[in-house]
Scaffold this motif. Structure first.
Motif, PDB file in Angstrom:
ATOM      1  N   PRO A  50      28.919   7.641   8.709  1.00  0.00           N
ATOM      2  CA  PRO A  50      27.453   7.634   8.920  1.00  0.00           C
ATOM      3  C   PRO A  50      26.842   6.481   8.109  1.00  0.00           C
ATOM      4  CG  PRO A  50      28.241   9.823   8.263  1.00  0.00           C
ATOM      5  CD  PRO A  50      29.368   8.856   8.022  1.00  0.00           C
ATOM      6  N   CYS A  51      26.369   5.462   8.809  1.00  0.00           N
ATOM      7  CA  CYS A  51      25.933   4.216   8.129  1.00  0.00           C
ATOM      8  C   CYS A  51      24.858   4.471   7.087  1.00  0.00           C
ATOM      9  CB  CYS A  51      25.426   3.212   9.156  1.00  0.00           C
ATOM     10  SG  CYS A  51      26.718   2.554  10.220  1.00  0.00           S
ATOM     11  N   THR A  52      23.811   5.189   7.476  1.00  0.00           N
ATOM     12  CA  THR A  52      22.658   5.344   6.588  1.00  0.00           C
ATOM     13  C   THR A  52      23.039   6.054   5.303  1.00  0.00           C
ATOM     14  OG1 THR A  52      21.205   5.420   8.512  1.00  0.00           O
ATOM     15  CG2 THR A  52      20.305   6.226   6.429  1.00  0.00           C
ATOM     16  N   LEU A  53      23.785   7.129   5.437  1.00  0.00           N
ATOM     17  CA  LEU A  53      24.159   7.894   4.252  1.00  0.00           C
ATOM     18  C   LEU A  53      25.035   7.074   3.321  1.00  0.00           C
ATOM     19  CD1 LEU A  53      24.890  11.405   5.833  1.00  0.00           C
ATOM     20  CD2 LEU A  53      22.912  10.706   4.477  1.00  0.00           C
ATOM     21  N   ASN A  60      22.605   4.079  -4.802  1.00  0.00           N
ATOM     22  CA  ASN A  60      22.454   4.962  -5.964  1.00  0.00           C
ATOM     23  C   ASN A  60      23.512   4.595  -7.003  1.00  0.00           C
ATOM     24  OD1 ASN A  60      20.380   6.379  -4.685  1.00  0.00           O
ATOM     25  ND2 ASN A  60      21.842   7.769  -3.668  1.00  0.00           N
ATOM     26  N   THR A  61      23.253   3.572  -7.733  1.00  0.00           N
ATOM     27  CA  THR A  61      24.239   3.045  -8.687  1.00  0.00           C
ATOM     28  C   THR A  61      23.984   3.571 -10.093  1.00  0.00           C
ATOM     29  OG1 THR A  61      22.851   1.112  -9.067  1.00  0.00           O
ATOM     30  CG2 THR A  61      24.530   0.933  -7.360  1.00  0.00           C
ATOM     31  N   LYS A  62      25.010   3.505 -10.893  1.00  0.00           N
ATOM     32  CA  LYS A  62      24.890   3.849 -12.301  1.00  0.00           C
ATOM     33  C   LYS A  62      24.285   2.665 -13.046  1.00  0.00           C
ATOM     34  CE  LYS A  62      29.070   6.704 -12.133  1.00  0.00           C
ATOM     35  NZ  LYS A  62      30.451   6.875 -12.656  1.00  0.00           N
ATOM     36  N   PRO A  63      23.819   2.890 -14.278  1.00  0.00           N
ATOM     37  CA  PRO A  63      23.333   1.752 -15.072  1.00  0.00           C
ATOM     38  C   PRO A  63      24.400   0.669 -15.192  1.00  0.00           C
ATOM     39  CG  PRO A  63      22.742   3.827 -16.122  1.00  0.00           C
ATOM     40  CD  PRO A  63      23.652   4.177 -14.982  1.00  0.00           C
ATOM     41  N   HIS A  64      23.991  -0.553 -15.137  1.00  0.00           N
ATOM     42  CA  HIS A  64      24.862  -1.726 -15.247  1.00  0.00           C
ATOM     43  C   HIS A  64      25.831  -1.829 -14.080  1.00  0.00           C
ATOM     44  CE1 HIS A  64      23.180  -1.965 -19.227  1.00  0.00           C
ATOM     45  NE2 HIS A  64      23.748  -0.800 -19.585  1.00  0.00           N
ATOM     46  N   GLU A  69      29.077  -4.421  -6.415  1.00  0.00           N
ATOM     47  CA  GLU A  69      30.220  -3.970  -7.206  1.00  0.00           C
ATOM     48  C   GLU A  69      30.709  -2.608  -6.723  1.00  0.00           C
ATOM     49  OE1 GLU A  69      31.346  -3.239 -11.937  1.00  0.00           O
ATOM     50  OE2 GLU A  69      29.294  -3.786 -11.327  1.00  0.00           O
ATOM     51  N   LYS A  70      29.748  -1.706  -6.398  1.00  0.00           N
ATOM     52  CA  LYS A  70      30.125  -0.379  -5.938  1.00  0.00           C
ATOM     53  C   LYS A  70      30.844  -0.450  -4.592  1.00  0.00           C
ATOM     54  CE  LYS A  70      28.280   4.303  -5.761  1.00  0.00           C
ATOM     55  NZ  LYS A  70      27.092   5.157  -5.927  1.00  0.00           N
ATOM     56  N   LEU A  71      30.389  -1.400  -3.720  1.00  0.00           N
ATOM     57  CA  LEU A  71      31.035  -1.561  -2.419  1.00  0.00           C
ATOM     58  C   LEU A  71      32.483  -2.014  -2.593  1.00  0.00           C
ATOM     59  CD1 LEU A  71      31.067  -1.713   0.666  1.00  0.00           C
ATOM     60  CD2 LEU A  71      30.019  -3.988   0.495  1.00  0.00           C
ATOM     61  N   LEU A  72      32.716  -3.013  -3.442  1.00  0.00           N
ATOM     62  CA  LEU A  72      34.093  -3.462  -3.681  1.00  0.00           C
ATOM     63  C   LEU A  72      34.941  -2.346  -4.270  1.00  0.00           C
ATOM     64  CD1 LEU A  72      33.739  -7.125  -5.022  1.00  0.00           C
ATOM     65  CD2 LEU A  72      34.470  -6.353  -2.766  1.00  0.00           C
ATOM     66  N   SER A  73      34.312  -1.536  -5.127  1.00  0.00           N
ATOM     67  CA  SER A  73      35.051  -0.402  -5.710  1.00  0.00           C
ATOM     68  C   SER A  73      35.479   0.572  -4.625  1.00  0.00           C
ATOM     69  CB  SER A  73      34.166   0.300  -6.748  1.00  0.00           C
ATOM     70  OG  SER A  73      34.836   1.426  -7.278  1.00  0.00           O
ATOM     71  N   GLU A  74      34.564   0.823  -3.649  1.00  0.00           N
ATOM     72  CA  GLU A  74      34.905   1.718  -2.535  1.00  0.00           C
ATOM     73  C   GLU A  74      36.035   1.119  -1.696  1.00  0.00           C
ATOM     74  OE1 GLU A  74      33.777   4.655  -1.549  1.00  0.00           O
ATOM     75  OE2 GLU A  74      32.274   4.986  -3.108  1.00  0.00           O
ATOM     76  N   LEU A  75      35.993  -0.197  -1.481  1.00  0.00           N
ATOM     77  CA  LEU A  75      37.055  -0.844  -0.706  1.00  0.00           C
ATOM     78  C   LEU A  75      38.380  -0.797  -1.461  1.00  0.00           C
ATOM     79  CD1 LEU A  75      35.117  -3.937   0.730  1.00  0.00           C
ATOM     80  CD2 LEU A  75      35.801  -1.866   1.946  1.00  0.00           C
ATOM     81  N   ASN A  76      38.337  -0.883  -2.798  1.00  0.00           N
ATOM     82  CA  ASN A  76      39.549  -0.737  -3.610  1.00  0.00           C
ATOM     83  C   ASN A  76      40.175   0.632  -3.391  1.00  0.00           C
ATOM     84  OD1 ASN A  76      39.825  -3.216  -4.908  1.00  0.00           O
ATOM     85  ND2 ASN A  76      38.269  -2.692  -6.449  1.00  0.00           N
ATOM     86  N   ILE A  77      39.315   1.646  -3.399  1.00  0.00           N
ATOM     87  CA  ILE A  77      39.804   3.019  -3.200  1.00  0.00           C
ATOM     88  C   ILE A  77      40.508   3.135  -1.866  1.00  0.00           C
ATOM     89  CG2 ILE A  77      39.047   5.415  -2.865  1.00  0.00           C
ATOM     90  CD1 ILE A  77      36.815   4.815  -4.918  1.00  0.00           C
TER      91      ILE A  77
END
Length: 651
Positions: A50-53, A60-64, A69-77
């Motif tokens: 689901p694209c939007t979600l 919704n990122t954490k501080p710093h 960065e979060k997208l690359l982390s998801e692709l790493n997973i």
């Protein structure tokens, strides 16, 4: 489509094993311009998420932590390899990011602008699009900057150039600079495309901005007259003063310093190129004089449109009303009268003439049928079919009446035909001895303007399907303007010429003037006691809407009646309306038969209107009926409520 060489990273290497500096460069580029969102949407579609979600979860990122960065982390997973990331970036057209993990490729222009056109010279006309194309390949991907000569074109940074040719200055060479820039801003290489020479097709000169019509300037001051023209080759300019060439004045703006009377007159510019030439409109430059003031400003306006023995005129009612309302706007007291007999015209002229005393500006406007035989004659509504001069009012009769008390300014406007009577149908008029009306003025006639809607022996026209006649259509543009009065009629004539340029025309307005002062119809009025004749005129033309009580004694019924003008600004059309009688029919009758029907009524609105109510007609009879049976009547002495002017004009 880019064909990439083998990367310097193993294609099966997972993203998490990229060197830290490369990984950080990827994060930074993904965060620029929300590139991460483009990649995230594509990945979600690819994985059927689901694209939007998913995009919201990345925001919704954490501080710093950043979305990139979060997208690359998801692709790493998801165990994304470098090769898979390259494919994804290619499919998203994120080529700048792709270049970070791809081998460099040298810059190469594969399509020059000349190849797309098949020529290195292009002829193009004003208003057309100039479209050029330059295509290049390389890694990092190419950036494009278009140039006209050595000047960079603003906002032209794609492989396609699309601009509209609007100026002759756009002729010249066009080329594209193609550059390779690393993600850190380092310039790697630059190539220049082959240039295309654009030739703008010759365009005739066209005046875009005319010079000012009138300039009033004080002695010692400076002024400038300017015009603007377009064309190709570039227009050239030459200024003239009263048909004399002004040496060295070859710019689009003429500057005159320290104005004196020798600079008065008319200026214009000759604008030309190799294709055509034009002349601008004239600018009338004059010495600025102190503003004059009038003791009073008054106008008599007569519109004769409904004739007993001649063809009715359709626009004169609107023509006269428009002139009257424009004069009211510039503080004229206006007497506006519709459809007068010759006796009524003579009486109105006589009453008006009594107020044309020293210091007064007077204006007379007539719209109707007319003719010219030695001098101009106005026809009243009761003029016989075969008329003589004695059946009409001549211009000298007007002047004799209007000039006797020496008004400060007198303007006569005759909006009518100036044709000769037919010798076949009206031979007797040529045997008639004319009456000579002498007119004198203590001021040696230095205060008179005579204007005509057409010249001698020519017709005057009403516009087909138009609310106004030809003359008033143009007069209305200038009569209320703040300009010297003679200029009004000069500009009117030019307006006619512009309207009929290149066409045969029979109606040619003209005017004659003996005025030597800078009169304006907009001149102010002295704030002091008015002369007695002006006070008297204001008294006899005064009118205000009135509401009266009336009673029908036969049925003991009372109501109100409203007396008003039927049509502004005409003073001789009186409206009578009975109020508040439900289910009652109203009829209006003259108590004394009129020579010509002048009473009209509307059963639906329970009102009537009277044209030229006359004293000798007696009171108006108002009858009431119910279900077709008369039940009562009363008298209304209308003469007690109409402007006194009508009583004096019709006595």
């Amino acid at each position: 489509m880019f064909i990439m060489k083998m990367a310097y990273f193993d294609k099966d290497t997972f993203i998490e094993y990229l060197p830290t500096n490369i990984y950080n460069d990827l994060v930074n580029e993904l965060n620029k311009n929300s590139a991460w969102m483009t990649l995230a949407n594509h990945v979600a579609e690819w994985l059927e998420y689901p694209c939007t979600l998913w995009v919201q979860s990345l925001q919704n990122t954490k501080p710093h932590e950043s979305p990139g960065e979060k997208l690359l982390s998801e692709l790493n997973i998801k165990m994304c390899t470098i090769e898979v990331l390259r494919v994804l970036l290619t499919e998203c057209n994120l080529l700048n990011i792709l270049s970070i993990i791809s081998d460099p490729e040298p810059l190469h222009i594969i399509v020059h602008p000349t190849e797309e056109l098949g020529t290195d010279t292009l002829k193009i006309s004003f208003g057309q699009h100039l479209r050029l194309c330059c295509m290049a390949i390389g890694m990092p991907p190419p950036n494009y900057v278009w140039y006209h000569g050595d000047t960079q074109l603003q906002d032209c940074t794609s492989s396609q150039l699309d601009i509209i040719i609007t100026s002759a200055s756009q002729t010249g060479d066009y080329k594209c600079k193609v550059v390779q820039i690393k993600s850190d801003g380092t310039l790697l290489s630059t190539l220049i495309s082959k240039h295309v020479t654009v030739q703008v097709c010759p365009i005739p000169v066209k005046i875009d901005k005319q010079p000012q019509a009138v300039i009033e300037i004080q002695a010692g001051d400076s002024f400038a007259i300017s015009c603007k023209a377009d064309g190709y080759p570039e227009p050239r300019y030459q200024w003239f003063h009263e048909n004399t060439i002004l040496e060295g004045e070859t710019c689009n703006t003429l500057h005159i310093k320290k104005f004196t009377s020798k600079y008065e007159g008319k200026y214009y510019c000759h604008v030309y190129n190799d294709i055509s030439e034009v002349y601008t409109e004239r600018t009338h430059v004059m010495m600025k004089h102190p503003r004059l003031k009038a003791v009073a400003k008054i106008a008599l306006i007569i519109a004769n449109g409904e004739y007993e023995h001649h063809k009715d005129l359709l626009t004169v009612r609107n023509d006269a009303a428009l002139v009257a309302n424009l004069l009211k706007e510039i503080n004229f007291e206006v007497i506006c009268l519709l459809n007068l007999t010759v006796a009524q015209m003579k009486r109105a002229i006589q009453l008006f003439s009594e107020a044309l005393v020293d210091g007064v500006y007077g204006l007379f406007y007539f719209a109707g049928h007319g003719f010219k035989i030695q001098e101009s004659y106005m026809l009243a509504t009761d003029s016989p079919e075969t008329y003589l001069r004695k059946d009409a009012i001549c211009e000298s009769e007007l002047l004799s009446a209007f000039l006797k008390n020496d008004p400060e300014l007198l303007i006569i406007i005759l909006d009518m035909c100036q044709t000769l009577p037919s010798k076949e149908f009206n031979p007797d008029i040529y045997l008639e001895l004319p009456t000579v009306n002498e007119y004198k003025s203590k001021k040696n006639l230095r205060n008179l303007i005579q204007a005509y809607s057409t010249s001698s022996h020519r017709p005057s026209y009403e516009k087909v399907n138009s609310k106004y006649g030809l003359y008033v259509t143009h007069l209305s543009k200038f009569i209320a303007k703040d300009m010297i009065v003679t200029k009004i009629f000069e500009e009117l004539g030019k307006s006619f010429d512009n309207c009929f340029k290149g066409k045969e025309r029979n109606q040619i307005p003209m005017f004659a003037s003996s005025v030597t002062k800078p009169f304006r119809l907009t001149d102010a009025i002295y704030k002091k006691d008015l002369p007695a004749p002006i006070c008297y005129l204001n008294k006899i033309i005064a009118f205000s809407t009135q509401t009266l009580d009336i009673t029908f004694k036969q049925v003991n019924m009372s109501t109100k009646v409203v007396i008003s003008l039927f049509m502004e600004p005409y003073l001789n059309l009186i409206n009578i309306k009975v109020l508040d009688l439900q289910n009652i029919e109203i009829n209006y009758l003259n108590s004394v038969p009129a020579k010509r029907n002048n009473l009209f009524h509307d059963q639906n609105t329970k009102e009537c209107w009277i044209h030229n109510p006359q004293v000798n007609e007696g009171p108006l009879i108002i009858c009431i009926s119910k279900d077709g049976t008369a039940i009562g009547a009363t008298f209304l002495h209308i003469k007690d409520y109409i402007p006194q002017l009508l009583r004096k004009m019709n006595c």
